[in-house]
Design an enzyme around this catalytic site. Sequence first.
Site, PDB file in Angstrom:
ATOM      1  N   ARG A 101      23.105  46.200  43.225  1.00 36.14           N
ATOM      2  CA  ARG A 101      23.855  45.525  42.156  1.00 36.14           C
ATOM      3  C   ARG A 101      23.661  46.334  40.894  1.00 36.14           C
ATOM      4  O   ARG A 101      22.530  46.517  40.425  1.00 36.14           O
ATOM      5  CB  ARG A 101      23.361  44.090  41.971  1.00 36.14           C
ATOM      6  CG  ARG A 101      23.892  43.465  40.682  1.00 36.14           C
ATOM      7  CD  ARG A 101      23.661  41.978  40.590  1.00 36.14           C
ATOM      8  NE  ARG A 101      24.567  41.261  41.453  1.00 36.14           N
ATOM      9  CZ  ARG A 101      24.937  39.981  41.276  1.00 36.14           C
ATOM     10  NH1 ARG A 101      24.475  39.285  40.251  1.00 36.14           N
ATOM     11  NH2 ARG A 101      25.753  39.390  42.108  1.00 36.14           N
ATOM     12  N   GLN A 131      31.336  38.579  47.508  1.00 36.91           N
ATOM     13  CA  GLN A 131      31.807  37.282  47.027  1.00 36.91           C
ATOM     14  C   GLN A 131      33.135  36.902  47.687  1.00 36.91           C
ATOM     15  O   GLN A 131      33.332  35.751  48.107  1.00 36.91           O
ATOM     16  CB  GLN A 131      31.980  37.354  45.500  1.00 36.91           C
ATOM     17  CG  GLN A 131      32.479  36.078  44.868  1.00 36.91           C
ATOM     18  CD  GLN A 131      31.420  34.988  44.876  1.00 36.91           C
ATOM     19  OE1 GLN A 131      30.316  35.199  44.430  1.00 36.91           O
ATOM     20  NE2 GLN A 131      31.769  33.822  45.379  1.00 36.91           N
ATOM     21  N   CYS A 258      32.852  31.430  41.554  1.00 40.77           N
ATOM     22  CA  CYS A 258      31.817  32.279  42.156  1.00 40.77           C
ATOM     23  C   CYS A 258      30.425  31.894  41.669  1.00 40.77           C
ATOM     24  O   CYS A 258      29.439  32.190  42.340  1.00 40.77           O
ATOM     25  CB  CYS A 258      32.115  33.751  41.866  1.00 40.77           C
ATOM     26  SG  CYS A 258      32.236  34.137  40.106  1.00 40.77           S
ATOM     27  N   ARG A 286      27.953  32.640  50.968  1.00 36.77           N
ATOM     28  CA  ARG A 286      27.480  33.994  50.669  1.00 36.77           C
ATOM     29  C   ARG A 286      26.513  34.452  51.763  1.00 36.77           C
ATOM     30  O   ARG A 286      26.535  35.599  52.187  1.00 36.77           O
ATOM     31  CB  ARG A 286      26.774  34.025  49.299  1.00 36.77           C
ATOM     32  CG  ARG A 286      27.659  33.659  48.108  1.00 36.77           C
ATOM     33  CD  ARG A 286      28.736  34.692  47.873  1.00 36.77           C
ATOM     34  NE  ARG A 286      28.172  36.029  47.728  1.00 36.77           N
ATOM     35  CZ  ARG A 286      27.613  36.512  46.611  1.00 36.77           C
ATOM     36  NH1 ARG A 286      27.590  35.782  45.514  1.00 36.77           N
ATOM     37  NH2 ARG A 286      27.132  37.748  46.577  1.00 36.77           N
TER      38      ARG A 286
HETATM   39  N1   CP Z   1      28.217  34.764  42.419  1.00 37.46           N
HETATM   40  C1   CP Z   1      27.150  35.569  42.311  1.00 37.46           C
HETATM   41  O1   CP Z   1      27.180  36.752  42.667  1.00 37.46           O
HETATM   42  O2   CP Z   1      26.048  34.962  41.806  1.00 37.46           O
HETATM   43  P1   CP Z   1      24.682  35.684  41.352  1.00 37.46           P
HETATM   44  O3   CP Z   1      25.011  36.509  40.133  1.00 37.46           O
HETATM   45  O4   CP Z   1      23.735  34.569  41.075  1.00 37.46           O
HETATM   46  O5   CP Z   1      24.209  36.578  42.473  1.00 37.46           O
HETATM   47  N1  NVA Z   2      32.116  38.611  36.616  1.00 37.72           N
HETATM   48  C1  NVA Z   2      30.754  38.122  36.694  1.00 37.72           C
HETATM   49  C2  NVA Z   2      30.398  37.757  38.101  1.00 37.72           C
HETATM   50  C3  NVA Z   2      29.055  37.103  38.259  1.00 37.72           C
HETATM   51  C4  NVA Z   2      28.733  36.790  39.681  1.00 37.72           C
HETATM   52  C5  NVA Z   2      29.802  39.166  36.146  1.00 37.72           C
HETATM   53  O1  NVA Z   2      29.996  40.356  36.419  1.00 37.72           O
HETATM   54  O2  NVA Z   2      28.881  38.805  35.418  1.00 37.72           O
END
Ligand code: CP
Ligand code: NVA
Length: 298
Positions: A101, A131, A258, A286
């Site tokens: 991430r 997601q 999400c 998820r």
């Molecule tokens: N929706 C999602 O990716 O949540 P997190 O940021 O908590 O992983």
């Molecule tokens: N668009 C949001 C998604 C979080 C799961 C972000 O990037 O923060």
Amino acid sequence: MKHFLSIEALTAADIEALVAKAEKLKAERGQHAARPLAGQTWAMIFTKSSTRTRVSFEVGVRELGGNVMFLSNRDMQLGRGEPIKDTARVMGRMVHGAIIRTGPQSYVEEFAAFSGIPTVNALTDEEHPCQIIADLLTIKEKRGGWAGKKICYVGDGDCNVPRSWMWAAARLGFDLVIAAPEAYQPPRAFRDQLKAPNITFETDVLKAAAGADVLYTDVWISMGKEEEAAERVEALGGYQINDALLAAAAPGAIVLHCLPAYRGKEITEEVLEAHADTIFQEAENRLHAQKAILVGLV
Ligand code: CP
Ligand code: NVA
């Protein structure tokens, strides 16, 4: 499938197979003895916060028989400037897969290229593909599938989640409308790449939601955009899932988010709580979706 880096890189058949596999793994949870990740250690490299993605991957890797190692950039030399390609070449010799991430999509692409191990995009600025597999599973469970359905995305139309949704619509052919102010719609060059007449862009939120089977939203202020908070709240104020918007949608429309949710911004407290069963089913999915992704990589 060697890596899972984007929805863009998938075919319709790939997406359908992942959703079907997720459905099967969900039905069989706790019953099957197969441990496809046995003897493997997967690294999770996260430079941004996470609740759902982190927990679901940690549980998912373990349920598939593997070990998992969580690393934040605060713990790694990466955080002090060691290049991605060097980090990737070291980790590729030690662990069996990586779940990443971070911000730039180029980071996960470079890591995949230099590590030689299966690499998963657990959210970048450009895509959030895990997601969308979970969301599609939820739509299949709640509405029997996405064929012939209209999905309306409301809010910041140019962040990772809607971009992955646009690629999903481009591949699968369902109707997708992005309801956002012009400044928060994806740029023309991106829209042209989609080559998908089934995706439309609308500034009138009520018009966009008319007859929709699914109303979907994401935060107005994505991670990394905190400095723009005030201007985003101002510009996106009308792009909220609330009772008036639901009244414009098809009878029995479902609401997806999400998460994390900011009540009173992209969604009201009332709508979120009224649709909590669906939204938290989506969050649970998820886990099942990501187990399907992992199984497809080993
Ligand atoms: N929706 C999602 O990716 O949540 P997190 O940021 O908590 O992983
Ligand atoms: N668009 C949001 C998604 C979080 C799961 C972000 O990037 O923060």
